[in-house]
Design a protein around this motif. Structure first.
Motif, PDB file in Angstrom:
ATOM      1  N   SER A  32       2.421   1.249 -10.522  1.00 63.04           N
ATOM      2  CA  SER A  32       1.257   1.519  -9.666  1.00 63.04           C
ATOM      3  C   SER A  32       0.267   0.366  -9.722  1.00 63.04           C
ATOM      4  N   SER A  88      -1.396  -4.900  -3.108  1.00 64.72           N
ATOM      5  CA  SER A  88      -2.131  -4.407  -1.939  1.00 64.72           C
ATOM      6  C   SER A  88      -3.451  -5.128  -1.727  1.00 64.72           C
ATOM      7  N   ALA A  90       1.555  -2.488  -7.743  1.00 66.61           N
ATOM      8  CA  ALA A  90       1.431  -2.214  -6.310  1.00 66.61           C
ATOM      9  C   ALA A  90      -0.017  -2.355  -5.848  1.00 66.61           C
ATOM     10  N   VAL A  91      -0.961  -1.935  -6.692  1.00 71.72           N
ATOM     11  CA  VAL A  91      -2.382  -2.120  -6.359  1.00 71.72           C
ATOM     12  C   VAL A  91      -2.698  -3.604  -6.278  1.00 71.72           C
ATOM     13  N   ARG A 150       2.158   1.633  -3.444  1.00 72.62           N
ATOM     14  CA  ARG A 150       1.066   2.071  -4.319  1.00 72.62           C
ATOM     15  C   ARG A 150       0.833   3.567  -4.182  1.00 72.62           C
ATOM     16  N   GLU A 153       0.831  -1.204   0.000  1.00 71.68           N
ATOM     17  CA  GLU A 153       0.000   0.000   0.000  1.00 71.68           C
ATOM     18  C   GLU A 153       0.866   1.256   0.000  1.00 71.68           C
ATOM     19  N   SER A 156       7.095  -3.357  -8.936  1.00 67.47           N
ATOM     20  CA  SER A 156       6.716  -1.950  -8.788  1.00 67.47           C
ATOM     21  C   SER A 156       7.914  -1.104  -8.362  1.00 67.47           C
TER      22      SER A 156
END
Length: 200
Positions: A80, A87, A83-84, A32, A29, A120
């Protein structure tokens, strides 16, 4: 260490096995948020300021800078998205109930989250490197603004130089000859025509 301390560390190690996925998701997170913020910043700066700065570049370098910025944007966006994914997991993925199935899924998910965070981070580093490259190109390859060169036609012949001032009664130029600059004032009555000049 005492036996009580050793026992507590052993308990923490056992607990960590069950909380490892949550810890990794929290780290993801953070990645992200950082990547999305940087992607938004690159987008806004490029959209608002980029056109002005890039227009001063010569043709091949302008193209290089644009492609570097496009590459940076795509890398930051991809980072991004990874990373999402790290998460929140895959959308719509079902977790089977049952101890062994949950354990296997958790171990696989930990591996996927680690890979996504790594990708990421690499995308962030490469994206920032491309932004720095674009800035380097724009700073080192920007043309200096051309002087206001004009050609003044008079009955005695044309004069070429940098326009300093224009008034009804006179035109003032700076002419460079032989490496020295000198100011020339032409009376307004003698001026027949003034045209922009690319060079003198």
């Amino acid at each position: 260490m005492s036996a009580g301390t050793d026992r507590r560390w052993a308990e923490l190690a056992r607990e960590l096995e069950f909380s490892q996925l949550d810890v990794l998701r929290k780290q993801a997170e953070g990645w992200r948020n950082g990547l999305l913020g940087l992607t938004a910043l690159v987008t806004v700066v490029t959209a608002l300021k980029g056109r002005d700065d890039l227009s001063a570049l010569e043709a091949p370098w302008r193209t290089v800078a644009v492609w570097l910025l496009v590459g940076a944007f795509l890398l930051l966006l991809a980072g991004s998205l990874f990373a999402v994914r790290a998460s929140f997991g895959r959308p719509g993925e079902r977790v089977r109930l049952g101890g062994q199935a949950l354990r296997e899924w958790t171990l696989k998910e930990i591996g996927r989250v680690r890979r996504a965070v790594y990708v990421s981070a690499v995308a962030l580093a490469l994206g920032v490197a491309l932004v720095v490259g674009a800035l380097f190109v724009s700073w080192t390859r920007t043309e200096e603004p051309a002087a206001d060169l004009v050609k003044v036609t008079t009955p005695a012949g044309p004069l070429c130089g940098e326009l300093v001032s224009y008034q009804r009664d006179k035109v003032t130029l700076i002419r460079t000859t032989g490496g020295t600059e000198r100011q020339v004032v032409v009376r307004g009555a003698e001026v027949r025509k003034i045209t922009p000049a690319k060079s003198c």
